[in-house]
Design an enzyme around this catalytic site. Sequence first.
Site, PDB file in Angstrom:
ATOM      1  N   HIS A  52       0.852  -1.201   0.000  1.00 17.69           N
ATOM      2  CA  HIS A  52       0.000   0.000   0.000  1.00 17.69           C
ATOM      3  C   HIS A  52       0.877   1.237   0.000  1.00 17.69           C
ATOM      4  O   HIS A  52       2.092   1.147   0.162  1.00 17.69           O
ATOM      5  CB  HIS A  52      -0.987  -0.021   1.177  1.00 17.69           C
ATOM      6  CG  HIS A  52      -0.371   0.117   2.534  1.00 17.69           C
ATOM      7  ND1 HIS A  52       0.428  -0.846   3.096  1.00 17.69           N
ATOM      8  CD2 HIS A  52      -0.448   1.118   3.461  1.00 17.69           C
ATOM      9  CE1 HIS A  52       0.804  -0.450   4.308  1.00 17.69           C
ATOM     10  NE2 HIS A  52       0.292   0.742   4.549  1.00 17.69           N
ATOM     11  N   HIS A  54       1.473   3.944   1.858  1.00 16.21           N
ATOM     12  CA  HIS A  54       2.045   4.728   2.964  1.00 16.21           C
ATOM     13  C   HIS A  54       3.572   4.791   2.887  1.00 16.21           C
ATOM     14  O   HIS A  54       4.235   3.810   2.539  1.00 16.21           O
ATOM     15  CB  HIS A  54       1.599   4.155   4.311  1.00 16.21           C
ATOM     16  CG  HIS A  54       0.155   4.457   4.612  1.00 16.21           C
ATOM     17  ND1 HIS A  54      -0.594   3.739   5.508  1.00 16.21           N
ATOM     18  CD2 HIS A  54      -0.678   5.410   4.110  1.00 16.21           C
ATOM     19  CE1 HIS A  54      -1.827   4.239   5.552  1.00 16.21           C
ATOM     20  NE2 HIS A  54      -1.904   5.249   4.715  1.00 16.21           N
ATOM     21  N   ASP A  56       5.931   4.752   4.994  1.00 11.75           N
ATOM     22  CA  ASP A  56       6.769   3.802   5.754  1.00 11.75           C
ATOM     23  C   ASP A  56       6.819   2.427   5.081  1.00 11.75           C
ATOM     24  O   ASP A  56       7.489   1.522   5.578  1.00 11.75           O
ATOM     25  CB  ASP A  56       6.305   3.692   7.223  1.00 11.75           C
ATOM     26  CG  ASP A  56       4.900   3.127   7.381  1.00 11.75           C
ATOM     27  OD1 ASP A  56       3.990   3.580   6.665  1.00 11.75           O
ATOM     28  OD2 ASP A  56       4.715   2.215   8.225  1.00 11.75           O
ATOM     29  N   HIS A  57       6.147   2.291   3.930  1.00 17.12           N
ATOM     30  CA  HIS A  57       6.188   1.035   3.168  1.00 17.12           C
ATOM     31  C   HIS A  57       6.795   1.215   1.772  1.00 17.12           C
ATOM     32  O   HIS A  57       7.248   0.243   1.178  1.00 17.12           O
ATOM     33  CB  HIS A  57       4.783   0.427   3.055  1.00 17.12           C
ATOM     34  CG  HIS A  57       4.217   0.066   4.404  1.00 17.12           C
ATOM     35  ND1 HIS A  57       4.119  -1.229   4.837  1.00 17.12           N
ATOM     36  CD2 HIS A  57       3.790   0.845   5.424  1.00 17.12           C
ATOM     37  CE1 HIS A  57       3.635  -1.233   6.086  1.00 17.12           C
ATOM     38  NE2 HIS A  57       3.432   0.014   6.457  1.00 17.12           N
ATOM     39  N   HIS A 112      -7.552  -0.447   5.307  1.00 12.94           N
ATOM     40  CA  HIS A 112      -6.496   0.422   5.854  1.00 12.94           C
ATOM     41  C   HIS A 112      -6.233   1.539   4.841  1.00 12.94           C
ATOM     42  O   HIS A 112      -6.210   2.715   5.184  1.00 12.94           O
ATOM     43  CB  HIS A 112      -5.244  -0.403   6.110  1.00 12.94           C
ATOM     44  CG  HIS A 112      -4.063   0.376   6.600  1.00 12.94           C
ATOM     45  ND1 HIS A 112      -4.016   0.960   7.842  1.00 12.94           N
ATOM     46  CD2 HIS A 112      -2.870   0.662   6.005  1.00 12.94           C
ATOM     47  CE1 HIS A 112      -2.838   1.582   7.988  1.00 12.94           C
ATOM     48  NE2 HIS A 112      -2.136   1.412   6.890  1.00 12.94           N
ATOM     49  N   ASP A 129      -0.277  -3.645   6.328  1.00 11.01           N
ATOM     50  CA  ASP A 129      -0.889  -3.075   7.540  1.00 11.01           C
ATOM     51  C   ASP A 129      -2.366  -3.444   7.663  1.00 11.01           C
ATOM     52  O   ASP A 129      -3.151  -2.691   8.238  1.00 11.01           O
ATOM     53  CB  ASP A 129      -0.765  -1.549   7.528  1.00 11.01           C
ATOM     54  CG  ASP A 129       0.644  -1.067   7.819  1.00 11.01           C
ATOM     55  OD1 ASP A 129       1.520  -1.894   8.112  1.00 11.01           O
ATOM     56  OD2 ASP A 129       0.860   0.159   7.744  1.00 11.01           O
ATOM     57  N   HIS A 167       4.419  -4.488  10.811  1.00  6.68           N
ATOM     58  CA  HIS A 167       4.926  -3.847  12.038  1.00  6.68           C
ATOM     59  C   HIS A 167       5.016  -4.832  13.194  1.00  6.68           C
ATOM     60  O   HIS A 167       4.228  -5.771  13.283  1.00  6.68           O
ATOM     61  CB  HIS A 167       4.003  -2.699  12.477  1.00  6.68           C
ATOM     62  CG  HIS A 167       3.973  -1.532  11.550  1.00  6.68           C
ATOM     63  ND1 HIS A 167       4.740  -0.408  11.739  1.00  6.68           N
ATOM     64  CD2 HIS A 167       3.258  -1.313  10.417  1.00  6.68           C
ATOM     65  CE1 HIS A 167       4.496   0.456  10.768  1.00  6.68           C
ATOM     66  NE2 HIS A 167       3.596  -0.064   9.946  1.00  6.68           N
TER      67      HIS A 167
HETATM   68 FE    FE Z   1       2.770   0.988   8.197  1.00  6.18          FE
HETATM   69 ZN    ZN Z   2       0.072   1.771   6.506  1.00  7.62          ZN
END
Ligand code: FE
Ligand code: ZN
Length: 255
Positions: A52, A54, A56-57, A112, A129, A167
């Site tokens: 996805h 985001h 942080d990915h 999400h 996530d 995570h």
């Molecule tokens: Fe994340």
């Molecule tokens: Zn995420």
Amino acid sequence: MQIDPISAFKDNYIWALRNDRNVAVVDPGDARPVQEYLARKQLQLVAILATHHHADHVGGISALVAARSRGIPVYGPKGEPISTVTHRVAGGDRVAIPELDIEFDVLDIPGHTRAHIAYYGSKMVFCGDTLFACGCGRVFEGTPAQMYASLQKLANLPEATLAYCGHEYTLANIGFARNVEPGNAALAEREREDTLTRERKRPTLPTSIGRERATNPFLRCENAEVDRAAARRLGKAVTDPVEIFAAIRDWKNKY
Ligand code: FE
Ligand code: ZN
């Protein structure tokens, strides 16, 4: 083939799928720990998979691609704006990584984010996530009904399937789950085991679908104790699993 966790930021895992020569990474939010890993293990990066959009990915993708002289495929969800993705995929598509002799089915698991996907194959699922160990992601772009359906889709995979989540949230999730379902003996046992794992500084992941079905409250919205917890929370009786899911998710948001 072997799966290694690469730690990133505070609690992200970038999953590395490797043999003795080649590696593919899932959700590289940061390039540096991946580059250090590639150098240390003397591996060639051959593909990137994103679940996805985001940061942080996906934040490390451009630097990882730029470091390669020859382009590598970057798979990601068709329905999300990730400029670094070269192969846009959605539910029903297959992703093959010939260098690792592996293939995945793409699953749509929105909730999400709008078009979040998972990669499922060889008894493994990379679920970003959406599903966490003993928890689930926040419902940012989709509806509770979508998120519930996505979690059910993952819960219905074979019990032995290993889930590689984005995570390390497990202990906090278990702490919450114990409030929802204090009478769940499997959950109490899991708390003991995963606490020891973290004391040894090891990842609690992957988890298994069977374990999640037994202990994850978000997959247990048809369990009587979870229903009673949701009813207490809402101050009225509830029977619709989506409503129960939404009540538990809202409780966790404020926990
Ligand atoms: Fe994340
Ligand atoms: Zn995420």
